[in-house]
Design a protein around this motif. Structure first.
Motif, PDB file in Angstrom:
ATOM      1  N   LEU A  60      61.134 103.717  63.484  1.00 26.27           N
ATOM      2  CA  LEU A  60      60.953 102.843  64.338  1.00 26.27           C
ATOM      3  C   LEU A  60      61.871 102.379  65.540  1.00 26.27           C
ATOM      4  CD1 LEU A  60      58.692 100.535  64.630  1.00 26.27           C
ATOM      5  CD2 LEU A  60      59.889  98.938  63.013  1.00 26.27           C
ATOM      6  N   ARG A  61      63.218 102.439  65.255  1.00 27.19           N
ATOM      7  CA  ARG A  61      64.231 101.808  65.977  1.00 27.19           C
ATOM      8  C   ARG A  61      64.227 103.130  67.249  1.00 27.19           C
ATOM      9  NH1 ARG A  61      67.465  97.645  64.396  1.00 27.19           N
ATOM     10  NH2 ARG A  61      67.243  96.964  62.335  1.00 27.19           N
ATOM     11  N   CYS A  62      63.626 104.111  66.963  1.00 28.79           N
ATOM     12  CA  CYS A  62      63.718 105.294  68.024  1.00 28.79           C
ATOM     13  C   CYS A  62      62.858 104.670  69.340  1.00 28.79           C
ATOM     14  CB  CYS A  62      63.179 106.511  67.565  1.00 28.79           C
ATOM     15  SG  CYS A  62      64.512 107.594  66.659  1.00 28.79           S
ATOM     16  N   LEU A  63      61.544 103.797  68.724  1.00 23.05           N
ATOM     17  CA  LEU A  63      60.481 103.338  69.826  1.00 23.05           C
ATOM     18  C   LEU A  63      61.444 102.009  70.334  1.00 23.05           C
ATOM     19  CD1 LEU A  63      57.375 104.168  67.717  1.00 23.05           C
ATOM     20  CD2 LEU A  63      58.006 105.361  70.023  1.00 23.05           C
TER      21      LEU A  63
ATOM     22  N   ARG B  58      62.425 111.818  68.087  1.00 21.23           N
ATOM     23  CA  ARG B  58      63.655 111.205  67.450  1.00 21.23           C
ATOM     24  C   ARG B  58      64.445 110.984  68.672  1.00 21.23           C
ATOM     25  NH1 ARG B  58      68.686 112.674  65.462  1.00 21.23           N
ATOM     26  NH2 ARG B  58      68.273 114.836  66.063  1.00 21.23           N
ATOM     27  N   ASP B  59      65.084 109.699  68.942  1.00 25.83           N
ATOM     28  CA  ASP B  59      66.069 109.545  69.538  1.00 25.83           C
ATOM     29  C   ASP B  59      67.537 109.844  69.341  1.00 25.83           C
ATOM     30  OD1 ASP B  59      67.856 108.412  71.659  1.00 25.83           O
ATOM     31  OD2 ASP B  59      67.042 106.217  71.535  1.00 25.83           O
ATOM     32  N   GLU B  60      68.205 110.789  69.888  1.00 26.94           N
ATOM     33  CA  GLU B  60      69.562 111.199  69.458  1.00 26.94           C
ATOM     34  C   GLU B  60      70.555 110.052  69.198  1.00 26.94           C
ATOM     35  OE1 GLU B  60      70.616 114.369  71.783  1.00 26.94           O
ATOM     36  OE2 GLU B  60      69.152 115.850  71.091  1.00 26.94           O
ATOM     37  N   ALA B  61      70.353 108.929  70.141  1.00 27.72           N
ATOM     38  CA  ALA B  61      71.243 107.834  70.100  1.00 27.72           C
ATOM     39  C   ALA B  61      70.817 106.667  69.402  1.00 27.72           C
ATOM     40  CB  ALA B  61      71.395 107.373  71.570  1.00 27.72           C
ATOM     41  N   CYS B  62      69.902 106.859  68.521  1.00 25.23           N
ATOM     42  CA  CYS B  62      69.195 106.168  67.707  1.00 25.23           C
ATOM     43  C   CYS B  62      70.525 105.409  66.554  1.00 25.23           C
ATOM     44  CB  CYS B  62      67.956 106.512  66.836  1.00 25.23           C
ATOM     45  SG  CYS B  62      67.308 105.124  65.782  1.00 25.23           S
TER      46      CYS B  62
ATOM     47  N   GLY C 126      69.594 108.653  64.513  1.00 29.19           N
ATOM     48  CA  GLY C 126      70.327 109.637  65.537  1.00 29.19           C
ATOM     49  C   GLY C 126      71.456 110.342  64.976  1.00 29.19           C
ATOM     50  N   ASP C 127      72.170 110.931  65.824  1.00 25.59           N
ATOM     51  CA  ASP C 127      73.074 112.184  65.606  1.00 25.59           C
ATOM     52  C   ASP C 127      74.474 111.443  65.111  1.00 25.59           C
ATOM     53  OD1 ASP C 127      71.547 114.060  66.396  1.00 25.59           O
ATOM     54  OD2 ASP C 127      72.264 114.232  68.355  1.00 25.59           O
ATOM     55  N   ALA C 128      74.689 110.132  65.526  1.00 22.50           N
ATOM     56  CA  ALA C 128      75.813 109.313  65.074  1.00 22.50           C
ATOM     57  C   ALA C 128      75.366 107.865  64.597  1.00 22.50           C
ATOM     58  CB  ALA C 128      76.918 109.338  66.163  1.00 22.50           C
ATOM     59  N   PRO C 129      74.566 107.822  63.555  1.00 23.55           N
ATOM     60  CA  PRO C 129      74.298 106.600  63.187  1.00 23.55           C
ATOM     61  C   PRO C 129      75.263 105.311  62.952  1.00 23.55           C
ATOM     62  CG  PRO C 129      73.872 107.905  61.328  1.00 23.55           C
ATOM     63  CD  PRO C 129      74.393 108.991  62.576  1.00 23.55           C
ATOM     64  N   THR C 130      74.847 104.191  63.236  1.00 22.58           N
ATOM     65  CA  THR C 130      75.669 103.190  63.039  1.00 22.58           C
ATOM     66  C   THR C 130      75.360 102.242  61.891  1.00 22.58           C
ATOM     67  OG1 THR C 130      74.896 101.704  64.669  1.00 22.58           O
ATOM     68  CG2 THR C 130      76.870 103.228  65.286  1.00 22.58           C
ATOM     69  N   ILE C 131      73.986 102.316  61.554  1.00 27.05           N
ATOM     70  CA  ILE C 131      73.369 101.665  60.576  1.00 27.05           C
ATOM     71  C   ILE C 131      73.402 102.494  59.227  1.00 27.05           C
ATOM     72  CG2 ILE C 131      71.218 100.359  59.867  1.00 27.05           C
ATOM     73  CD1 ILE C 131      70.540  99.913  62.499  1.00 27.05           C
ATOM     74  N   ARG C 132      74.333 101.837  58.441  1.00 27.45           N
ATOM     75  CA  ARG C 132      74.416 102.651  57.197  1.00 27.45           C
ATOM     76  C   ARG C 132      74.000 101.973  55.810  1.00 27.45           C
ATOM     77  NH1 ARG C 132      77.059 107.386  58.434  1.00 27.45           N
ATOM     78  NH2 ARG C 132      78.104 107.579  60.452  1.00 27.45           N
ATOM     79  N   THR C 133      73.714 100.738  55.912  1.00 28.14           N
ATOM     80  CA  THR C 133      73.356 100.066  54.657  1.00 28.14           C
ATOM     81  C   THR C 133      72.267  99.349  55.255  1.00 28.14           C
ATOM     82  OG1 THR C 133      74.933  98.224  55.315  1.00 28.14           O
ATOM     83  CG2 THR C 133      75.779  99.765  53.773  1.00 28.14           C
ATOM     84  N   LEU C 134      71.519  98.522  54.240  1.00 29.57           N
ATOM     85  CA  LEU C 134      70.401  97.939  54.398  1.00 29.57           C
ATOM     86  C   LEU C 134      70.685  96.629  54.647  1.00 29.57           C
ATOM     87  CD1 LEU C 134      67.257  98.174  54.577  1.00 29.57           C
ATOM     88  CD2 LEU C 134      66.973  97.438  52.072  1.00 29.57           C
ATOM     89  N   HIS C 135      70.399  95.762  55.615  1.00 31.78           N
ATOM     90  CA  HIS C 135      70.710  94.571  55.904  1.00 31.78           C
ATOM     91  C   HIS C 135      69.356  93.866  56.916  1.00 31.78           C
ATOM     92  CE1 HIS C 135      72.063  96.303  59.590  1.00 31.78           C
ATOM     93  NE2 HIS C 135      71.891  95.423  60.269  1.00 31.78           N
ATOM     94  N   ALA C 136      69.103  92.714  56.589  1.00 32.75           N
ATOM     95  CA  ALA C 136      68.145  91.899  57.239  1.00 32.75           C
ATOM     96  C   ALA C 136      68.424  91.449  58.429  1.00 32.75           C
ATOM     97  CB  ALA C 136      67.695  90.956  56.354  1.00 32.75           C
ATOM     98  N   SER C 137      67.634  91.980  59.412  1.00 38.16           N
ATOM     99  CA  SER C 137      67.885  91.476  60.933  1.00 38.16           C
ATOM    100  C   SER C 137      67.486  89.979  60.806  1.00 38.16           C
ATOM    101  CB  SER C 137      67.163  92.026  61.974  1.00 38.16           C
ATOM    102  OG  SER C 137      65.969  92.207  61.921  1.00 38.16           O
ATOM    103  N   LYS C 138      68.217  89.041  59.997  1.00 38.61           N
ATOM    104  CA  LYS C 138      67.573  87.585  59.984  1.00 38.61           C
ATOM    105  C   LYS C 138      68.332  86.697  60.928  1.00 38.61           C
ATOM    106  CE  LYS C 138      67.056  84.227  56.344  1.00 38.61           C
ATOM    107  NZ  LYS C 138      67.234  83.812  54.807  1.00 38.61           N
ATOM    108  N   GLN C 139      67.397  85.994  61.526  1.00 35.79           N
ATOM    109  CA  GLN C 139      67.918  84.956  62.376  1.00 35.79           C
ATOM    110  C   GLN C 139      68.905  83.807  61.838  1.00 35.79           C
ATOM    111  OE1 GLN C 139      64.920  83.391  64.847  1.00 35.79           O
ATOM    112  NE2 GLN C 139      66.146  83.055  66.584  1.00 35.79           N
ATOM    113  N   GLU C 140      70.121  83.483  62.192  1.00 37.41           N
ATOM    114  CA  GLU C 140      70.841  82.556  61.599  1.00 37.41           C
ATOM    115  C   GLU C 140      69.840  80.886  61.759  1.00 37.41           C
ATOM    116  OE1 GLU C 140      73.713  82.675  60.097  1.00 37.41           O
ATOM    117  OE2 GLU C 140      73.491  84.776  60.109  1.00 37.41           O
ATOM    118  N   ARG C 141      70.046  80.336  60.739  1.00 39.42           N
ATOM    119  CA  ARG C 141      69.481  79.127  60.621  1.00 39.42           C
ATOM    120  C   ARG C 141      70.138  78.154  61.640  1.00 39.42           C
ATOM    121  NH1 ARG C 141      68.234  76.219  54.918  1.00 39.42           N
ATOM    122  NH2 ARG C 141      67.243  78.047  54.460  1.00 39.42           N
TER     123      ARG C 141
END
Length: 526
Positions: free
Chosen positions: A332-335, A401-405, A409-424
């Motif tokens: 989804l992040r490739c899109l 697939r976006d190689e920079a995703c 991608g080829d060098a991923p920076t997201i390696r753990t599951l975390h919610a993109s939760k907006q701060e309260r």
């Protein structure tokens, strides 16, 4: 005491009952499930239980917390056996203490029903003729009777409907397909599919997958049914309004197909619960209606190596794709690398939806699952499908697939599951955290549309629909602190931000929306 356990040892029932003694409690109710010596006319020699222990412990503790909150009991202790059991052994025990008998009875019944429906436990029956078969703990013909004991030692026996036809008759028409056959039906029987969200998309998807014979279906849903859901959420009936959707959905699917295993997960699908859920299932359907959860599930597909079939709807159109780990179609992040800002795209409650649109896309999600399981062509792991229900114009757009995703991608920076939760924000308040006196200070302003309010009204609230809300000329003043409320907290946050920008001081947004505020107001009135 609220404790759920699993054990490979025989249960000491008197000791378990004694452990719950409580001078503040006037009632004790317990349940015992015993291994019996027969099932459907066949002599049983013993049982074997296997379980996915981490998820069983987590789900068991969740069930006990739910029962405690719902019935206000003083203590619950539940324990389920695993391993080999002999005839007469106790397989599951539940004990509840409460101030009064009604709460104890109801909580005990709730816990045992939920344990049987939701725990990841598999049972094998061993017969005197030397054969053994895996059977579903939740279906008719279980190898132990349900004995419900209280102070008067009255018994309760519950038996599910047992059909007079066999599975071959149930699936006869699809088995005739040359591309399907008995081998294809067996693949579906062995499959484990999780449906996250039992609403407009999840309802048709669940019905079609249950009818097709998916062996294990999980329902992850935390919400309760509202009247405004019924025009598109076809799993439910008008008489069900107010009840938990997960339980209603499971009952409907079991009534449709008695040969499948349906499991309930009533907590929220979040970064804490998704690892165990993904481990327990083969394919996940994203039938949610918010971008935060959609990105969380999409990330989990790549991080945990399980395909996610994702659909989204807006008014008269929808889109669908499959995120398959390792696919050249990417994720989804490739899109769209990041979700849109909170509130930018309205959900069904905010902008409306034609009921057949989620019905159409939920059915397409089920078709995508069946194609993947059966190895049929045309899956969407490398395409995005967009369909307009008004014009019936559709597009199938290739994905790369976006190689920079940052995720796949080829060098991923997201390696753990975390919610993109907006701060309260500082102006967001959780009604559950407010005292009764604090609640009474607020002028409550309901931003929901008329049909939303009709389904779940808030007494004494000022009505100011968000669709016509004008921050420059609001229908209230600053003489009292203002608490804005909508269905879930998004529209109220936006309105509060606008008022804050205009210099308003004591204006707040209710986190969790009308349901959360309504619960707190009922608490204050008691």
């Amino acid at each position: 005491m609220f404790r759920f356990e699993v054990s490979g040892e025989r249960l000491d029932i008197p000791a378990l009952a004694t452990s719950l003694r409580d001078r503040a409690s006037g009632a004790f109710a317990s349940f015992e499930g015993w291994v019996r010596d027969h099932n459907d006319g066949r002599k049983v020699d013993g049982l074997g239980y296997e379980m996915f222990e981490p998820l069983a412990l987590s789900e068991g503790e969740t069930i006990l917390r739910e029962a405690a909150e719902r019935f206000g009991v003083n203590g619950i202790h539940a324990i389920h056996r695993h391993g080999t059991l002999a005839i007469g052994d106790c397989a599951v025990w539940v004990g509840v203490v409460a101030a009064h008998r009604d709460e104890a009875f109801k909580a005990c019944r709730y816990v045992i029903d939920a344990l049987k429906h939701r725990l990841p436990i598999w049972k094998k029956e061993h017969y005197l003729d030397g054969r053994a078969e895996w059977v579903n703990c939740q279906h008719a013909g279980a190898a132990f009777e349900d004995h419900f004991h209280a102070h008067d030692h009255s018994g309760h026996h519950h038996h599910r409907y047992a059909p007079e036809f066999d599975e071959a008759a149930f699936y006869a028409r699809q088995i005739r397909l040359p591309e399907f056959g008995a081998e294809g039906q067996e693949k579906l029987r062995k499959a484990r599919v999780l449906i996250v969200g039992a609403g407009g998309l999840g309802s048709p998807a669940a019905l079609m997958l249950a009818a097709a014979g998916i062996g294990t279906i999980g329902i992850a849903e935390f919400d309760r049914l509202e009247a405004s859901n019924l025009h598109r959420q076809v799993l439910y009936a008008a008489a069900d309004v107010g009840e938990p959707k997960a339980t209603l959905a499971a009952d409907r699917l079991r009534a449709l197909n008695p040969f499948i295993d349906v499991r309930i997960h009533e907590g929220r699908a979040d970064a804490a619960t998704l690892p165990a859920l993904f481990a327990a299932y083969d394919i996940i359907l994203d039938c949610t209606d918010n971008f935060r959860t959609k990105y969380l599930l999409a990330d989990a597909a790549i991080l945990f190596g399980k395909p996610v079939v994702q659909a989204s709807i807006h008014r008269f159109e929808g889109q669908m794709l499959t995120i398959a780990p390792g696919s050249e179609g990417g994720c989804l992040r490739c899109l769209w690398p990041e979700p849109p800002p909170e509130g930018m795209v309205g959900n069904c409650a905010e902008v409306g939806v034609l009921g057949v649109v989620p019905g159409l896309f939920g059915t397409l999600q089920a078709a995508e699952v069946l194609k993947r399981l059966l190895g049929l062509p045309g899956t969407l792991e490398r395409h995005l499908l967009i369909l307009d229900a008004l014009s019936f114009e559709g597009r199938r757009i290739a994905r790369v697939r976006d190689e920079a995703c940052p995720l796949c991608g080829d060098a991923p920076t997201i390696r753990t599951l975390h919610a993109s939760k907006q701060e309260r924000a500082a102006f967001e308040l959780d009604p559950a955290d407010l005292t009764d006196e604090a609640l009474a200070r607020f002028q409550v302003v309901d931003l929901r549309e008329p049909e939303e309010r009709a389904a779940a009204p808030l007494a004494d609230a000022l009505q100011a629909p968000f669709s016509t809300f004008d921050a420059d000329h609001p229908p209230f003043d600053a003489s009292r602190p203002v608490l804005l409320v909508c269905a879930g907290g998004r529209r109220s946050r936006i309105a509060a931000e606008k008022l804050k920008a205009l210099g308003w001081g004591e204006v707040y947004s209710a986190v969790g929306g009308a349901s959360a505020l309504g619960a707190s107001l009922r608490r204050a009135a008691e």
